[in-house]
Motif scaffolding. Sequence first.
Motif, PDB file in Angstrom:
ATOM      1  N   HIS A  17       3.383  -3.750  35.253  1.00 23.27           N
ATOM      2  CA  HIS A  17       2.978  -2.403  34.910  1.00 23.27           C
ATOM      3  C   HIS A  17       2.597  -1.616  36.154  1.00 23.27           C
ATOM      4  N   LEU A  92       2.477  -6.479  26.075  1.00 25.14           N
ATOM      5  CA  LEU A  92       3.596  -5.659  26.554  1.00 25.14           C
ATOM      6  C   LEU A  92       4.372  -6.384  27.643  1.00 25.14           C
ATOM      7  N   ARG A  93       3.661  -7.038  28.543  1.00 17.95           N
ATOM      8  CA  ARG A  93       4.327  -7.745  29.644  1.00 17.95           C
ATOM      9  C   ARG A  93       5.208  -8.867  29.116  1.00 17.95           C
ATOM     10  N   THR A  97       8.109  -4.971  28.130  1.00 14.10           N
ATOM     11  CA  THR A  97       7.965  -3.518  27.998  1.00 14.10           C
ATOM     12  C   THR A  97       6.948  -3.014  29.001  1.00 14.10           C
ATOM     13  N   THR A 100       3.596   2.910  29.485  1.00 14.74           N
ATOM     14  CA  THR A 100       3.918   4.320  29.703  1.00 14.74           C
ATOM     15  C   THR A 100       2.723   5.185  29.322  1.00 14.74           C
TER      16      THR A 100
END
Length: 432
Positions: A17, A92-93, A97, A100
């Motif tokens: 991220h 998410l990782r 993804t 955002t």
Amino acid sequence: MMSFKLPFNTRVPLVEHDASLVRRYYLQTLLRHALAAVLVCGLCVTVPVVYSWWSQGYIAASVNWFYLLPLIDFILMFPVLIAMASSYLGTLREAGTALTPEMISSRPRMTVSSPLDTLGTFELCAETLSGLTLGLALGYPGPASFSHQQFKGRIRIAPPRTLWLWRRMEVLVTGEPGQPTHIEVRRRFGLEFFQVQRGEPWGAVQTVAHHLHVEVKRRHHTLQLARREHELQRAALSAKLSALQAQVEPHFLFNTLANLKYLIRTDGEAAQLMLDHLVGYLQNALPDMRSVSSTVGRELALAGDYLSIMRIRMGERLRFRIDADDAVRALPFPPAMLISLVENAIKHGLESATRPGDLLISAVIDGAALRLTVRDNGAGLSDQPGQGLGLANIHERLQLLYGERASLTVAAPADGGVEATLSVPLPAREAA
């Protein structure tokens, strides 16, 4: 939400991220909760103070310790909030993804373009957003609570039978004439602002935008199919009208040429005069022979040329008159119909009679209709062998062009002969 299983020993590549966005996410999470704690503790302090002042006239010292509650809450909740945010980032990782700004926002927005006009787009959005399918897709227990303002292009939805400051959505439809219409889907401010953001508002916005995009695309496709079908029907109608009109033109020309052939053998001067009228007729008629529209004036002029030709052949046995004012002559009218009526009046009425005959053509406006009448004092209906190709052709063309709004009537007046009347609707601007 659709799910799937990965093959054995298959891993989704981990993503990193954006560091500045992660720091922003952690800070935002802490500040949101701190603001909520201050508001709640402030309310808890204010109520006792106001009550004490109202009832006893002084502020109780026992409430002072409430001012420490936000700090105590922040210290206790700090590790919990960080853990919840870290858990979301880890999820998410692992899913591959990247984080955002929309995922950590409590009021994300998304825009969908629509090829439909603004009003049509708004009605489609209202129909889609008020349905059960979208409510279930958003996790509501039923259809969304729905309100709209058509003149502002705004639609608001929320879970049914729930707190009005919770999970609310707004759709704004905007567009200028001649420009594409835009549908903006956004999350409205609510109590979820104080929660740890885990992408739920952004997911809801994407769900609504996806449903609207699918429905707009489906409606546009349906309209395109309907428009194409309409164009095909128009093309078929034009082709059929051309075919029917092609039957009329030889019908008139063959009769005229037969008359000319007869006069060449019997009266050369009359044949020359007839030929001049025929050339004049063709010069006016040929440019529009394949058109599905003419004017009353043009059709009356062609009928006059035809009757002039027939008067050369019949001599004093034929007298004719055409009555129509300039306003009527300028109105649109289908080609080749009047000629068929005039031909029938000559062939079946006056030509077979032994006495001189009169033929009157009149064109008048009657209410919302245009009436063209061909009247003769010839042999009458009883001596006619039938309507023939001409009248049958007129019936079919009227149905194709106007449906039940047009008519052809053939009657026998009390003083003899035949009266044929064509009635067609006036153009909208004339009828008004």
